[in-house]
Scaffold this motif. Sequence first.
Motif, PDB file in Angstrom:
ATOM      1  N   ILE A  39      -1.860 -12.686   2.200  1.00  0.00           N
ATOM      2  CA  ILE A  39      -1.468 -11.383   2.741  1.00  0.00           C
ATOM      3  C   ILE A  39       0.040 -11.301   2.579  1.00  0.00           C
ATOM      4  N   ARG A  40       0.444 -10.537   1.604  1.00  0.00           N
ATOM      5  CA  ARG A  40       1.890 -10.537   1.341  1.00  0.00           C
ATOM      6  C   ARG A  40       2.639  -9.566   2.254  1.00  0.00           C
ATOM      7  N   ILE A  41       2.131  -9.375   3.454  1.00  0.00           N
ATOM      8  CA  ILE A  41       2.846  -8.561   4.431  1.00  0.00           C
ATOM      9  C   ILE A  41       3.443  -9.566   5.409  1.00  0.00           C
ATOM     10  N   ILE A  93      -2.913  10.830  11.112  1.00  0.00           N
ATOM     11  CA  ILE A  93      -1.603  10.462  11.639  1.00  0.00           C
ATOM     12  C   ILE A  93      -1.308   9.023  11.243  1.00  0.00           C
ATOM     13  N   LEU A  94      -0.388   8.883  10.311  1.00  0.00           N
ATOM     14  CA  LEU A  94      -0.044   7.563   9.785  1.00  0.00           C
ATOM     15  C   LEU A  94       1.462   7.390   9.849  1.00  0.00           C
ATOM     16  N   THR A  95       1.884   6.174  10.157  1.00  0.00           N
ATOM     17  CA  THR A  95       3.323   5.887  10.136  1.00  0.00           C
ATOM     18  C   THR A  95       3.520   4.558   9.412  1.00  0.00           C
ATOM     19  N   ARG A  96       4.777   4.136   9.323  1.00  0.00           N
ATOM     20  CA  ARG A  96       5.069   2.847   8.683  1.00  0.00           C
ATOM     21  C   ARG A  96       4.415   1.692   9.427  1.00  0.00           C
ATOM     22  N   SER A  97       4.128   1.894  10.695  1.00  0.00           N
ATOM     23  CA  SER A  97       3.513   0.789  11.444  1.00  0.00           C
ATOM     24  C   SER A  97       1.986   0.908  11.527  1.00  0.00           C
ATOM     25  N   THR A  98       1.427   1.774  10.701  1.00  0.00           N
ATOM     26  CA  THR A  98      -0.038   1.837  10.598  1.00  0.00           C
ATOM     27  C   THR A  98      -0.478   0.888   9.484  1.00  0.00           C
ATOM     28  N   LEU A  99      -1.490   0.099   9.786  1.00  0.00           N
ATOM     29  CA  LEU A  99      -2.078  -0.749   8.740  1.00  0.00           C
ATOM     30  C   LEU A  99      -3.427  -0.138   8.361  1.00  0.00           C
ATOM     31  N   VAL A 100      -3.543   0.238   7.090  1.00  0.00           N
ATOM     32  CA  VAL A 100      -4.820   0.750   6.598  1.00  0.00           C
ATOM     33  C   VAL A 100      -5.545  -0.397   5.909  1.00  0.00           C
ATOM     34  N   VAL A 101      -6.776  -0.634   6.308  1.00  0.00           N
ATOM     35  CA  VAL A 101      -7.577  -1.698   5.700  1.00  0.00           C
ATOM     36  C   VAL A 101      -8.671  -1.025   4.875  1.00  0.00           C
ATOM     37  N   ALA A 102      -8.627  -1.215   3.580  1.00  0.00           N
ATOM     38  CA  ALA A 102      -9.622  -0.596   2.695  1.00  0.00           C
ATOM     39  C   ALA A 102     -10.627  -1.667   2.292  1.00  0.00           C
ATOM     40  N   ILE A 103     -11.890  -1.424   2.593  1.00  0.00           N
ATOM     41  CA  ILE A 103     -12.922  -2.410   2.243  1.00  0.00           C
ATOM     42  C   ILE A 103     -13.732  -1.889   1.071  1.00  0.00           C
ATOM     43  N   SER A 104     -13.754  -2.641  -0.005  1.00  0.00           N
ATOM     44  CA  SER A 104     -14.545  -2.229  -1.174  1.00  0.00           C
ATOM     45  C   SER A 104     -14.981  -3.448  -1.968  1.00  0.00           C
ATOM     46  N   GLN A 105     -16.267  -3.631  -2.098  1.00  0.00           N
ATOM     47  CA  GLN A 105     -16.796  -4.742  -2.892  1.00  0.00           C
ATOM     48  C   GLN A 105     -16.315  -4.631  -4.334  1.00  0.00           C
ATOM     49  N   GLU A 121       1.002   7.420   0.420  1.00  0.00           N
ATOM     50  CA  GLU A 121       1.945   8.539   0.334  1.00  0.00           C
ATOM     51  C   GLU A 121       2.647   8.738   1.670  1.00  0.00           C
ATOM     52  N   GLN A 122       1.936   8.386   2.735  1.00  0.00           N
ATOM     53  CA  GLN A 122       2.541   8.547   4.061  1.00  0.00           C
ATOM     54  C   GLN A 122       3.110   7.240   4.577  1.00  0.00           C
ATOM     55  N   ARG A 123       3.349   6.317   3.676  1.00  0.00           N
ATOM     56  CA  ARG A 123       4.071   5.065   3.966  1.00  0.00           C
ATOM     57  C   ARG A 123       3.303   4.068   4.816  1.00  0.00           C
ATOM     58  N   ALA A 124       2.031   4.276   5.014  1.00  0.00           N
ATOM     59  CA  ALA A 124       1.260   3.242   5.715  1.00  0.00           C
ATOM     60  C   ALA A 124       1.124   2.045   4.784  1.00  0.00           C
ATOM     61  N   LYS A 125       0.983   0.850   5.372  1.00  0.00           N
ATOM     62  CA  LYS A 125       0.724  -0.324   4.552  1.00  0.00           C
ATOM     63  C   LYS A 125      -0.785  -0.437   4.335  1.00  0.00           C
ATOM     64  N   VAL A 126      -1.161  -0.826   3.135  1.00  0.00           N
ATOM     65  CA  VAL A 126      -2.590  -0.901   2.816  1.00  0.00           C
ATOM     66  C   VAL A 126      -2.977  -2.323   2.449  1.00  0.00           C
ATOM     67  N   LEU A 127      -3.980  -2.811   3.140  1.00  0.00           N
ATOM     68  CA  LEU A 127      -4.527  -4.128   2.830  1.00  0.00           C
ATOM     69  C   LEU A 127      -5.966  -3.922   2.338  1.00  0.00           C
ATOM     70  N   GLU A 140      -3.646  -1.370  -6.237  1.00  0.00           N
ATOM     71  CA  GLU A 140      -2.865  -0.291  -5.616  1.00  0.00           C
ATOM     72  C   GLU A 140      -2.597  -0.525  -4.133  1.00  0.00           C
ATOM     73  N   SER A 141      -2.898  -1.720  -3.653  1.00  0.00           N
ATOM     74  CA  SER A 141      -2.668  -2.016  -2.231  1.00  0.00           C
ATOM     75  C   SER A 141      -1.455  -2.924  -2.074  1.00  0.00           C
ATOM     76  N   ASP A 142      -0.939  -3.009  -0.852  1.00  0.00           N
ATOM     77  CA  ASP A 142       0.193  -3.897  -0.599  1.00  0.00           C
ATOM     78  C   ASP A 142      -0.259  -5.345  -0.538  1.00  0.00           C
ATOM     79  N   ALA A 143      -1.490  -5.552  -0.145  1.00  0.00           N
ATOM     80  CA  ALA A 143      -1.986  -6.914   0.031  1.00  0.00           C
ATOM     81  C   ALA A 143      -3.494  -6.914  -0.145  1.00  0.00           C
ATOM     82  N   VAL A 144      -4.046  -8.096  -0.344  1.00  0.00           N
ATOM     83  CA  VAL A 144      -5.498  -8.168  -0.516  1.00  0.00           C
ATOM     84  C   VAL A 144      -6.047  -9.478   0.046  1.00  0.00           C
ATOM     85  N   ILE A 145      -7.199  -9.371   0.664  1.00  0.00           N
ATOM     86  CA  ILE A 145      -7.976 -10.573   0.999  1.00  0.00           C
ATOM     87  C   ILE A 145      -9.226 -10.488   0.119  1.00  0.00           C
TER      88      ILE A 145
END
Length: 368
Positions: A39-41, A93-105, A121-127, A140-145
């Motif tokens: 997790i490179r965050i 409602i997203l801010t820089r301190s929102t973490l978006v977790v995208a789950i996709s096989q 686009e709204q500066r949320a971090k995406v894992l 296209e995400s900031d980090a990945v598991i």
Amino acid sequence: EKDGYDWFMRKEIFEQPRAVADTLLGRHDENGALQLDEIRISEEELREVDKIIVIASGTSFYAGMVAKYAIEHWTRIACEVELASEFRYRDPILTRSTLVVAISQSGETADTLMAIRHAREQRAKVLAICNTNGSTIPRESDAVIYTHAGPEIGVASTKGFTTQLVACYLLGLYLAQVRGTRYGDEIAQVVDQIQHVPDKIQQVLDRAEEIYGLARRLADSRSVLFLGRHVGYPVALEGALKLKELAYIHAEGFAAGELKHGPIALVEDQLPVFCVVPPRGRDFLHDKMISGIQEVRARGARTIVLAEEGDAVVEPYADVLIRLPRVPTLLQPLLSVIPLQLFALELAAHKGLDVDQPRNLAKSVTVE
Ligand code: F6R
């Protein structure tokens, strides 16, 4: 390449002990402390997260529903879960301190991809939690598991789902570790419990014949209901989705507490109803689920009850009883989903349908 199995899906269901173990591998030390350096965050940024939004589609969305219960419990961070196809068309409602977790096989689902673009686009971090190395969503995400399920060929997700659950648990526990909301021993204890899950999945798989027999007996059903509560609710939804997509049988999953608000009207004589019973904990969940089962039985439903070993209370309420090894409530979906996968698979196979390639469906949905 099917290793002697008739269908990829059957092979993939039986691979789940291995897939779950592989997804845990190397992610904790011998003391149970989590190591998710991938997790490179930074830890500092993770400490600042004040909201988590999980986005996904289909079965991955149900993994996200389970994640919400676990993440909020362990981290005390508010966690929402939303269908990617809905999220992308609203004004979240997203801010820089929102973490978006995208789950996709697959890592290629168009709705989920568009949703993470919308979030970034709204500066949320995406894992991303993903099973496919180098696919578009992790790129296209900031980090990945990565989940280490190995390639999933059957269109219906099975080992994809259970390994997503493991990744979600690891993420929740890691956030708790970094933020100090749960302490070393507690985290190590859950990690230890997850490590025993592969053996427990194997125990459920060892009784597959019972489920196959049930599937053949119920092959002519026109409609099947699935009930659950808490993390059993997404499992009920997943059981219903599997049956719809593979066997083309009308199926619905409901939160058991919602029965009296409408769905109970559907219950008629001989209707098969799967009931996912939570472990007997200190809370009221177990008793509440039992009263839900009584309500449908009183209206003539045939109940197929999934309950932990040693739970004698459920016995009088089950026409068919499927036993699950004991695990804490939050981990139970890793076990309770297995009989539902086996049921849908066998019922579809028995009807002579193409289990690996159900009609109208594609493995990765790269269009809207
Ligand atoms: C159901 C199923 C689908 C996928 C959904 C998301 O068995 O496989 O509902 O879960 O299309 O796919 P991914 O996870 O690849 O984004």
